[in-house]
Design a protein around this motif. Structure first.
Motif, PDB file in Angstrom:
ATOM      1  N   SER A   3       0.849  -1.185   0.000  1.00 25.68           N
ATOM      2  CA  SER A   3       0.000   0.000   0.000  1.00 25.68           C
ATOM      3  C   SER A   3       0.883   1.232   0.000  1.00 25.68           C
ATOM      4  O   SER A   3       2.040   1.176   0.401  1.00 25.68           O
ATOM      5  CB  SER A   3      -0.880   0.017   1.244  1.00 25.68           C
ATOM      6  OG  SER A   3      -1.722  -1.108   1.287  1.00 25.68           O
ATOM      7  N   ARG A   4       0.304   2.341  -0.419  1.00 31.28           N
ATOM      8  CA  ARG A   4       1.047   3.602  -0.416  1.00 31.28           C
ATOM      9  C   ARG A   4       0.216   4.655   0.294  1.00 31.28           C
ATOM     10  O   ARG A   4      -0.972   4.805   0.041  1.00 31.28           O
ATOM     11  CB  ARG A   4       1.355   4.043  -1.839  1.00 31.28           C
ATOM     12  CG  ARG A   4       2.068   5.395  -1.902  1.00 31.28           C
ATOM     13  CD  ARG A   4       2.531   5.726  -3.285  1.00 31.28           C
ATOM     14  NE  ARG A   4       3.735   4.931  -3.542  1.00 31.28           N
ATOM     15  CZ  ARG A   4       4.304   4.782  -4.734  1.00 31.28           C
ATOM     16  NH1 ARG A   4       3.773   5.348  -5.784  1.00 31.28           N
ATOM     17  NH2 ARG A   4       5.388   4.066  -4.878  1.00 31.28           N
ATOM     18  N   ILE A   5       0.890   5.388   1.172  1.00 34.35           N
ATOM     19  CA  ILE A   5       0.294   6.551   1.815  1.00 34.35           C
ATOM     20  C   ILE A   5       1.048   7.768   1.303  1.00 34.35           C
ATOM     21  O   ILE A   5       2.283   7.763   1.233  1.00 34.35           O
ATOM     22  CB  ILE A   5       0.392   6.457   3.352  1.00 34.35           C
ATOM     23  CG1 ILE A   5      -0.458   5.287   3.856  1.00 34.35           C
ATOM     24  CG2 ILE A   5      -0.047   7.769   4.003  1.00 34.35           C
ATOM     25  CD1 ILE A   5      -0.307   5.014   5.340  1.00 34.35           C
ATOM     26  N   VAL A   6       0.294   8.801   0.934  1.00 31.84           N
ATOM     27  CA  VAL A   6       0.876  10.065   0.503  1.00 31.84           C
ATOM     28  C   VAL A   6       0.485  11.103   1.552  1.00 31.84           C
ATOM     29  O   VAL A   6      -0.692  11.230   1.891  1.00 31.84           O
ATOM     30  CB  VAL A   6       0.348  10.476  -0.887  1.00 31.84           C
ATOM     31  CG1 VAL A   6       0.896  11.837  -1.288  1.00 31.84           C
ATOM     32  CG2 VAL A   6       0.686   9.413  -1.925  1.00 31.84           C
ATOM     33  N   VAL A  32      11.350   5.699  10.609  1.00 30.97           N
ATOM     34  CA  VAL A  32      10.290   5.113   9.788  1.00 30.97           C
ATOM     35  C   VAL A  32      10.873   4.110   8.792  1.00 30.97           C
ATOM     36  O   VAL A  32      10.320   3.024   8.604  1.00 30.97           O
ATOM     37  CB  VAL A  32       9.458   6.202   9.090  1.00 30.97           C
ATOM     38  CG1 VAL A  32       8.425   5.578   8.158  1.00 30.97           C
ATOM     39  CG2 VAL A  32       8.768   7.093  10.126  1.00 30.97           C
ATOM     40  N   ASN A  33      11.994   4.431   8.174  1.00 29.41           N
ATOM     41  CA  ASN A  33      12.605   3.476   7.245  1.00 29.41           C
ATOM     42  C   ASN A  33      13.117   2.228   7.959  1.00 29.41           C
ATOM     43  O   ASN A  33      13.323   1.203   7.326  1.00 29.41           O
ATOM     44  CB  ASN A  33      13.728   4.136   6.435  1.00 29.41           C
ATOM     45  CG  ASN A  33      13.203   4.810   5.198  1.00 29.41           C
ATOM     46  OD1 ASN A  33      12.454   4.227   4.428  1.00 29.41           O
ATOM     47  ND2 ASN A  33      13.584   6.059   5.005  1.00 29.41           N
ATOM     48  N   ASP A  39       8.422  -0.596   3.088  1.00 26.98           N
ATOM     49  CA  ASP A  39       9.290  -0.854   1.937  1.00 26.98           C
ATOM     50  C   ASP A  39      10.154   0.369   1.651  1.00 26.98           C
ATOM     51  O   ASP A  39      11.328   0.253   1.331  1.00 26.98           O
ATOM     52  CB  ASP A  39       8.462  -1.185   0.685  1.00 26.98           C
ATOM     53  CG  ASP A  39       7.954  -2.610   0.666  1.00 26.98           C
ATOM     54  OD1 ASP A  39       8.576  -3.485   1.307  1.00 26.98           O
ATOM     55  OD2 ASP A  39       6.926  -2.850   0.010  1.00 26.98           O
ATOM     56  N   SER A  40       9.540   1.551   1.758  1.00 28.82           N
ATOM     57  CA  SER A  40      10.253   2.780   1.440  1.00 28.82           C
ATOM     58  C   SER A  40       9.525   3.965   2.060  1.00 28.82           C
ATOM     59  O   SER A  40       8.291   3.995   2.087  1.00 28.82           O
ATOM     60  CB  SER A  40      10.324   2.962  -0.076  1.00 28.82           C
ATOM     61  OG  SER A  40      10.887   4.205  -0.418  1.00 28.82           O
ATOM     62  N   PHE A  41      10.305   4.923   2.550  1.00 32.47           N
ATOM     63  CA  PHE A  41       9.747   6.170   3.081  1.00 32.47           C
ATOM     64  C   PHE A  41      10.633   7.302   2.608  1.00 32.47           C
ATOM     65  O   PHE A  41      11.830   7.314   2.880  1.00 32.47           O
ATOM     66  CB  PHE A  41       9.688   6.122   4.612  1.00 32.47           C
ATOM     67  CG  PHE A  41       9.310   7.434   5.251  1.00 32.47           C
ATOM     68  CD1 PHE A  41       8.124   8.077   4.920  1.00 32.47           C
ATOM     69  CD2 PHE A  41      10.131   8.026   6.184  1.00 32.47           C
ATOM     70  CE1 PHE A  41       7.780   9.290   5.511  1.00 32.47           C
ATOM     71  CE2 PHE A  41       9.797   9.217   6.795  1.00 32.47           C
ATOM     72  CZ  PHE A  41       8.615   9.853   6.452  1.00 32.47           C
ATOM     73  N   ILE A  63       5.008   6.969   1.484  1.00 31.60           N
ATOM     74  CA  ILE A  63       5.254   5.855   2.388  1.00 31.60           C
ATOM     75  C   ILE A  63       4.737   4.588   1.714  1.00 31.60           C
ATOM     76  O   ILE A  63       3.527   4.428   1.526  1.00 31.60           O
ATOM     77  CB  ILE A  63       4.532   6.058   3.736  1.00 31.60           C
ATOM     78  CG1 ILE A  63       4.840   7.441   4.311  1.00 31.60           C
ATOM     79  CG2 ILE A  63       4.910   4.952   4.717  1.00 31.60           C
ATOM     80  CD1 ILE A  63       3.882   7.899   5.390  1.00 31.60           C
ATOM     81  N   ASP A  64       5.643   3.711   1.311  1.00 35.59           N
ATOM     82  CA  ASP A  64       5.271   2.429   0.719  1.00 35.59           C
ATOM     83  C   ASP A  64       5.303   1.370   1.816  1.00 35.59           C
ATOM     84  O   ASP A  64       6.336   1.143   2.447  1.00 35.59           O
ATOM     85  CB  ASP A  64       6.222   2.057  -0.421  1.00 35.59           C
ATOM     86  CG  ASP A  64       6.021   2.937  -1.633  1.00 35.59           C
ATOM     87  OD1 ASP A  64       4.861   3.321  -1.904  1.00 35.59           O
ATOM     88  OD2 ASP A  64       7.001   3.251  -2.320  1.00 35.59           O
ATOM     89  N   ILE A  65       4.157   0.750   2.028  1.00 38.53           N
ATOM     90  CA  ILE A  65       3.962  -0.171   3.134  1.00 38.53           C
ATOM     91  C   ILE A  65       3.834  -1.589   2.604  1.00 38.53           C
ATOM     92  O   ILE A  65       2.981  -1.876   1.759  1.00 38.53           O
ATOM     93  CB  ILE A  65       2.714   0.230   3.944  1.00 38.53           C
ATOM     94  CG1 ILE A  65       2.885   1.672   4.438  1.00 38.53           C
ATOM     95  CG2 ILE A  65       2.467  -0.730   5.098  1.00 38.53           C
ATOM     96  CD1 ILE A  65       1.633   2.302   4.927  1.00 38.53           C
ATOM     97  N   ALA A  66       4.670  -2.466   3.120  1.00 38.66           N
ATOM     98  CA  ALA A  66       4.659  -3.873   2.693  1.00 38.66           C
ATOM     99  C   ALA A  66       3.475  -4.627   3.288  1.00 38.66           C
ATOM    100  O   ALA A  66       2.902  -5.501   2.645  1.00 38.66           O
ATOM    101  CB  ALA A  66       5.966  -4.551   3.088  1.00 38.66           C
TER     102      ALA A  66
END
Length: 102
Positions: A3-6, A32-33, A39-41, A63-66
């Protein structure tokens, strides 16, 4: 499925760019990372509007969430609650959850 949070935000009155960016580099990005659910912030400074005029936000976070369930557990920790509380004193933010098309 990831998922991605912006997050779109402006600094609160009285918060300097230098103050926020030092905090982001020293605390927010590393913590956060370091979460297993991430996955990525990344944090981006907005430099303008492609169509001209003033941009409505100063910064964007991607924010890419695994794993959203694990992310919920990660953000419930005391360490993340402290980071979130600090962030709230620095910025007025809108968090957007997204689904990728296609």
């Amino acid at each position: 499925m990831s998922s991605r949070i912006v997050a779109l935000f402006n600094l609160k009155p009285g918060v300097s760019v230098e103050q926020y960016e030092a905090w982001a580099k020293e605390k927010d990005l590393p913590v956060v990372n370091g979460l297993k659910s991430i996955d990525s912030f990344e944090v981006f400074r907005v430099t303008g509007s492609l169509t001209g005029g003033a941009a409505p936000y100063q910064y964007v976070e991607i924010i890419d969430i695994a794993d959203m369930e694990a992310f919920g557990q990660d953000i419930a920790t005391a360490k993340m609650q402290a980071i979130a509380a600090e962030f709230q004193t620095l910025a007025d933010v809108v968090f957007l959850t997204t689904d990728k098309l296609g």
